[in-house]
Design an enzyme around this catalytic site. Structure first.
Site, PDB file in Angstrom:
ATOM      1  N   HIS A 187      82.306  42.669  66.199  1.00  0.00           N
ATOM      2  CA  HIS A 187      82.212  41.927  64.904  1.00  0.00           C
ATOM      3  C   HIS A 187      84.138  42.582  64.250  1.00  0.00           C
ATOM      4  O   HIS A 187      83.965  43.409  63.242  1.00  0.00           O
ATOM      5  CB  HIS A 187      81.304  41.937  64.285  1.00  0.00           C
ATOM      6  CG  HIS A 187      80.560  41.599  64.534  1.00  0.00           C
ATOM      7  ND1 HIS A 187      79.696  42.118  64.487  1.00  0.00           N
ATOM      8  CD2 HIS A 187      80.256  39.674  64.361  1.00  0.00           C
ATOM      9  CE1 HIS A 187      78.357  40.461  64.664  1.00  0.00           C
ATOM     10  NE2 HIS A 187      79.472  39.479  64.736  1.00  0.00           N
ATOM     11  N   ALA A 189      88.492  41.830  65.226  1.00  0.00           N
ATOM     12  CA  ALA A 189      89.885  41.202  65.066  1.00  0.00           C
ATOM     13  C   ALA A 189      89.476  39.877  65.985  1.00  0.00           C
ATOM     14  O   ALA A 189      90.005  39.083  66.280  1.00  0.00           O
ATOM     15  CB  ALA A 189      90.814  41.078  64.420  1.00  0.00           C
ATOM     16  N   ASP A 228      83.751  35.691  59.858  1.00  0.00           N
ATOM     17  CA  ASP A 228      82.494  37.565  60.589  1.00  0.00           C
ATOM     18  C   ASP A 228      83.280  38.510  59.553  1.00  0.00           C
ATOM     19  O   ASP A 228      83.642  39.569  59.534  1.00  0.00           O
ATOM     20  CB  ASP A 228      82.507  37.979  61.714  1.00  0.00           C
ATOM     21  CG  ASP A 228      81.114  37.168  62.672  1.00  0.00           C
ATOM     22  OD1 ASP A 228      80.282  37.023  61.569  1.00  0.00           O
ATOM     23  OD2 ASP A 228      80.810  36.925  63.514  1.00  0.00           O
ATOM     24  N   GLN A 387      70.680  39.989  77.341  1.00  0.00           N
ATOM     25  CA  GLN A 387      71.957  39.000  77.395  1.00  0.00           C
ATOM     26  C   GLN A 387      70.790  37.498  78.284  1.00  0.00           C
ATOM     27  O   GLN A 387      70.880  36.225  77.339  1.00  0.00           O
ATOM     28  CB  GLN A 387      72.424  39.077  78.622  1.00  0.00           C
ATOM     29  CG  GLN A 387      73.344  39.908  78.105  1.00  0.00           C
ATOM     30  CD  GLN A 387      74.667  39.399  76.890  1.00  0.00           C
ATOM     31  OE1 GLN A 387      75.294  38.458  76.769  1.00  0.00           O
ATOM     32  NE2 GLN A 387      74.014  40.525  75.451  1.00  0.00           N
TER      33      GLN A 387
HETATM   34  N1  CMP Z   1      76.597  37.823  73.983  1.00  0.00           N
HETATM   35  C1  CMP Z   1      75.529  37.967  73.871  1.00  0.00           C
HETATM   36  N2  CMP Z   1      74.979  38.757  73.589  1.00  0.00           N
HETATM   37  C2  CMP Z   1      73.893  38.608  72.441  1.00  0.00           C
HETATM   38  N3  CMP Z   1      73.870  38.233  70.929  1.00  0.00           N
HETATM   39  C3  CMP Z   1      74.948  38.000  70.983  1.00  0.00           C
HETATM   40  C4  CMP Z   1      76.108  37.538  72.206  1.00  0.00           C
HETATM   41  N4  CMP Z   1      77.026  36.496  71.663  1.00  0.00           N
HETATM   42  C5  CMP Z   1      76.940  36.374  70.234  1.00  0.00           C
HETATM   43  N5  CMP Z   1      75.185  37.152  69.860  1.00  0.00           N
HETATM   44  C6  CMP Z   1      74.655  37.529  68.929  1.00  0.00           C
HETATM   45  O1  CMP Z   1      74.964  36.209  67.826  1.00  0.00           O
HETATM   46  C7  CMP Z   1      75.508  35.782  66.499  1.00  0.00           C
HETATM   47  C8  CMP Z   1      76.606  35.310  66.140  1.00  0.00           C
HETATM   48  O2  CMP Z   1      76.960  35.072  64.982  1.00  0.00           O
HETATM   49  P1  CMP Z   1      77.886  36.507  64.375  1.00  0.00           P
HETATM   50  O3  CMP Z   1      78.911  36.189  65.535  1.00  0.00           O
HETATM   51  O4  CMP Z   1      77.860  37.021  63.370  1.00  0.00           O
HETATM   52  O5  CMP Z   1      76.864  37.455  65.332  1.00  0.00           O
HETATM   53  C9  CMP Z   1      76.364  37.570  66.882  1.00  0.00           C
HETATM   54  C10 CMP Z   1      75.219  38.500  67.489  1.00  0.00           C
HETATM   55  O6  CMP Z   1      74.422  39.257  67.038  1.00  0.00           O
HETATM   56 ZN    ZN Z   2      80.997  35.563  64.914  1.00  0.00          ZN
END
Ligand code: CMP
Ligand code: ZN
Length: 882
Positions: A187, A189, A228, A387
């Site tokens: 999370h 930039a 975010d 995943q």
């Molecule tokens: N490849 C990934 N594998 C597992 N979780 C993911 C993946 N990509 C995004 N996420 C989750 O999905 C969420 C979507 O919102 P956020 O970007 O806040 O945080 C992200 C992660 O917690």
């Molecule tokens: Zn996000």
């Protein structure tokens, strides 16, 4: 006017800097009047007394006064500017950015200080799906976010349409960029850049683009880039579990998303872009907030259902502004989780990063004695497992609908990538589990051989004489066999298990065994492609032998090391952030301020007057002094919500003084918060230098909190006895409390929704505050799933129990029987004793592997599921395939 497309490349500033403009020979136009999109880039080099040619001298005389002010300002504030040698993201981010360093209000801001050919090249392809945000970030020296956004604002004609000031727009995105934590593996930039680019791709789709208004385009881009903003690197359940003030503030509902959108509005105000948009400001803010709030992944089932209904009834008339807005919400949601749809090399990198962040959270939880969220448990979960679950239950359902809606080349290509990537992870997962099974089998063989040779009466006696506390510890741990075998060399967390094995065998055996197993494992893992690549400091892997920064600093036995580290949330998060704030006194004050001027849900607050102060409430004074200065600047406003704050030094000092007061306010009754004023610096080393007295205070406070909330009441006495003598035991005791609240209510429906009255009767477990279960019905449903199949006794012992202690192993459909029956080293068939040992060792971790290994139905998954997965995963899992 200083040309926008100017590239400033300072190659070193001497004692007597001289301005020189060098122009490519073929450029004949006036170099001070070059279009931003002109292919002929002017390079201005800031040089020392090195010789220059006459032509350059002549050009230098063409600089206007304003340009000279600008350049002098740069010279004054910059020791060294990016000179084409790319720094790593972290190093680059820590450097003072040119734009921000320009304090002279009269100087035209340097708008495009990184305009290298590489950047142009990447931007040229920015509309294409196989976009690599990491590449852009490298090319821009870590400034991909403002570079991309300013480019897109130009590209969409937003600058002209809304008559925006390019300096202010640049400032807006610089502020947003700065609001992201570069210490977050995921999370940060670059994720914002990635999501914005994905959103840009979606906005280009005919079905969407033909209907959008400039306001909607701008809202979409700002929402994407800020979705975010100021993410602390931990999820909402963590904030709730640590009683973070934001959770209180937003009543445990879309806590992060509320903070993100409000922070975004703060940046709009601070950059003064909002002033330019006054006629449409309310509408813009409303759209931004609603778009960002839609990214709360726990709301995914709600959106999927609605989307599906619209599609089935063919109701998505894009001329309708409401429906258009809904599509933009879906587009942003897709963009947010679009990394699985990127080409494998990029997608894989995102996967590693997001899991790294999950695992770090798990480390914090472990250190704090909180229930370790299943998906965040590096010892019980692996990247491929996470995943495959995420792809299957989160990404596919959403992208299936998105593809159904778009049905274009782009959507086809995304689906194709998704399919291929999913296949890759599934293969890796299969490989990993067969390797693991093989290893376990071999290890068992070796152990049994040794035992057979040396299983003498004395040996039996030795085992029998193990100290009770060790046995009890191991019993409580309950999951020792699902811990990766190489864990012993990672941290001390698994040591009790290892110790038991060692104790129960002859001294020399275990180390030999462990070495062999480790070697074998290392070799095996070396074959897995995703582990081969050097990731910048990445420490995740299947049973990774490396640990996060946190663990690196706590080498040796984690338990005993607890003595050396202050145990509190704010000291476990690598960078001070909103997650570090647990001062409830401040929280309630903030809450009053916020709720005084804004509506609680969407917060479409009156956008005048107080909104500036209001927004600033969202970025809090740091507990620790090494917070980034930008965010310190907002602290002073806590007490004076309607005043506009100034950034820079004065703001820092304001915040620092607040830090001190926060610390003192953070007395035991405040339940957290302390930690301020312990010297400057930003990492564990600095933290470790905390005063002993303060550490003792924190430990004491933590202990008292733990007693209140974090210990299974039945285990409290034991925990007290052990606390002082053995920290490992202490941790394990706390871990027992990992049940979601309400787990023991005996509701066998699997849908427990304890009413307010009931709550008091529910045995409290874990550190999860009572309102945790209130705020997320989905979480409760899933978390209490095991109750429907377990006995009341098991219900009380949350799902972190090893699977095989909940239900009979032999009848378990979840225990993979795939390993062929093995023979002993003497060729004999394994005896029942041996078989039992193996089964016991191969417990399910209860994690996503349970889900995936059997192809069972969703109901059955929920029934067996333990409750520690983050809400977001569970929500979708619960929602089932749509
Ligand atoms: N490849 C990934 N594998 C597992 N979780 C993911 C993946 N990509 C995004 N996420 C989750 O999905 C969420 C979507 O919102 P956020 O970007 O806040 O945080 C992200 C992660 O917690
Ligand atoms: Zn996000």
């Amino acid at each position: 006017m200083f040309p926008f497309a100017t590239c400033l490349a300072a190659t070193g500033i001497g004692r007597h800097p001289r301005w020189v403009i060098t122009v490519p020979a073929q450029v004949t136009a006036d170099p001070t009047n070059v279009s931003a999109h002109s292919p002929d880039v002017i390079y201005i080099r800031l040089r020392d007394d090195s010789p220059t040619d006459d032509r350059c001298r002549r050009r230098s005389r063409m600089l206007s006064e304003g340009e000279v002010v600008l350049l002098e300002s740069v010279a004054h504030h910059s020791k060294r500017l990016p000179n084409g040698r790319f720094l790593t993201m972290h190093k680059r981010r820590r450097k003072k950015l040119t734009t921000r360093s320009l304090s002279n209000e009269n100087a035209p801001a340097l708008l495009d200080d990184i305009h290298h050919g590489q950047v142009q090249c990447v931007l040229k392809h920015v509309w294409k799906w196989p976009f690599n945000a990491f590449a852009l970030d490298t090319a821009t020296g870590g400034r991909s976010l403002p570079v991309l956004c300013v480019h897109l604002f130009h590209w969409y004609g937003l600058m002209e349409h809304f008559k925006l000031d390019v300096v202010q727009v640049w400032k807006l995105f610089s502020l947003i960029e700065e609001g992201y934590h570069s210490t977050n593996p995921y999370h940060n930039a670059i994720h914002a850049t990635d999501v914005t680019q994905a959103m840009h791709c979606f906005l280009q789709e005919d079905k969407i683009k033909n209907f959008l208004t400039p306001l909607e385009i701008m809202a979409s881009l700002i929402a994407a880039v800020a979705h975010d903003l100021d993410h602390p690197g931990v999820n909402q359940p963590f904030l709730i579990a640590t009683s973070n003030h934001l959770a209180t503030l937003y009543e445990n509902t879309s806590v992060l998303e509320n903070h993100h959108w409000r922070s975004a509005i703060g940046c709009l105000l601070e950059s003064h872009v909002a002033e330019k948009l006054s006629p449409i400001r309310q509408d813009l803010e409303s759209q931004i907030s609603s778009l960002i709030l839609a990214t709360d992944i726990t709301r995914q089932p709600e959106f999927l259902k609605k989307f599906n209904n619209y599609l089935e009834n063919d109701e998505l008339d894009m001329k309708d502004p409401e429906l258009r807005h809904f599509i933009l919400q879906i587009a942003l949601k897709c963009a947010d989780i679009s990394n699985p749809c990127r080409p494998w090399d990029v997608s894989r990198k995102w996967s590693l990063k997001v899991c790294d962040e999950f695992f770090r959270q798990g480390d914090y939880e472990r250190q704090l004695g909180l229930p370790v969220t299943d998906i965040c448990d590096r010892y019980n979960n692996t990247v491929p497992k996470i995943q495959t679950v995420f792809f299957k239950f989160m990404v596919l359902p959403l992208f299936n609908l998105w593809h159904k809606f778009l049905d274009t080349k782009l959507s086809h290509s995304m689906m194709e990538n998704l399919r291929k990537n999913q296949q890759q992870w599934e293969e890796l997962r299969e490989r990993e589990s067969s390797d693991e099974q093989q290893l376990i089998a071999d290890a068992d063989d070796m152990m049994l051989e040794q035992e057979n040779e040396q299983d003498t009466p004395q040996q039996q006696n030795r085992r029998g004489s193990l100290p009770a506390v060790v046995l009890e510890t191991v019993d409580k741990m309950g999951r020792r066999h699902s811990v990766p075998l190489n864990l012993a060399r990672v941290t001390g967390h698994a040591l009790p298990c290892t110790i038991l094995r060692r104790e129960s065998l002859q001294g020399a055996l275990p180390s030999t065994l462990l070495v062999q197993v480790e070697n074998r494992r290392r070799f095996t893992l070396g074959q897995i492609p995703y582990l081969e690549e050097e990731e910048e400091g990445l420490s995740i892997s299947v049973g990774s032998s490396r640990s996060s920064g946190l663990q690196r600093s706590s080498d040796g036995c984690g338990g005993s090391h607890m003595d050396d580290r202050p145990v509190s949330a704010e000291n476990l998060i690598p960078e001070p952030s909103i997650a570090t704030i647990t001062n409830t006194a401040d929280a309630s004050r903030l809450c009053n301020v916020i709720h005084g001027v804004t509506s609680p849900v969407l917060g479409h607050q009156a956008t005048s007057g107080c909104s500036r102060g209001l927004t600033r409430q969202q970025t809090f004074p740091p507990i620790q002094p090494y917070v980034r200065a930008r965010y310190l600047s907002t602290g002073g406003d806590t007490a004076a919500p309607c005043s506009s704050s100034s950034g820079g030094t004065s703001a820092v000092s304001t915040a620092s003084s607040r830090t001190g007061s926060t610390s003192s306010e953070g007395c035991p009754s405040a339940g957290g918060g302390g930690g301020g004023g312990h010297g400057a610096g930003g990492n564990g080393t600095k933290r470790d230098s905390i005063l002993d007295t303060d550490r003792a205070f924190k430990l004491a406070r933590f202990s008292s909190n733990k007693e209140k909330e974090n210990v299974d009441p039945a285990a409290r006495t034991n925990a007290e006895i052990r606390r002082n003598s053995n920290h490992v035991n202490q941790i394990l005791t706390r871990r027992r409390g990992s049940a979601p609240v309400g787990n023991g209510n005996g509701d066998n429906t699997g849908h427990p929704t304890p009413g307010k009255g009931q709550e008091a009767t529910i045995p409290r477990r874990g550190s999860v505050p009572s309102d945790f279960s209130k705020q997320s019905a989905l979480f409760k449903v899933v978390a209490t799933g095991p109750l429907s199949t377990n006995s009341p006794k098991q219900g009380a012992r949350r799902s972190s129990l090893p699977y095989d202690s909940n239900i009979g192993l032999s009848s378990s459909p979840l225990v993979s029987p795939s390993r062929p029956e093995r023979r002993g080293s003497d060729g004999s068939r394994p005896g029942s004793r041996r078989r039992r040992r193996k089964s016991m060792k191969r417990r399910s971790s209860g994690g996503p592997d349970v889900l995936l290994s059997t192809g069972q139905s969703m109901d059955s998954f929920l029934a067996h599921r333990r409750g520690s997965l983050p809400v977001e995963i569970l929500a979708t899992s619960f929602s089932g395939p749509h």
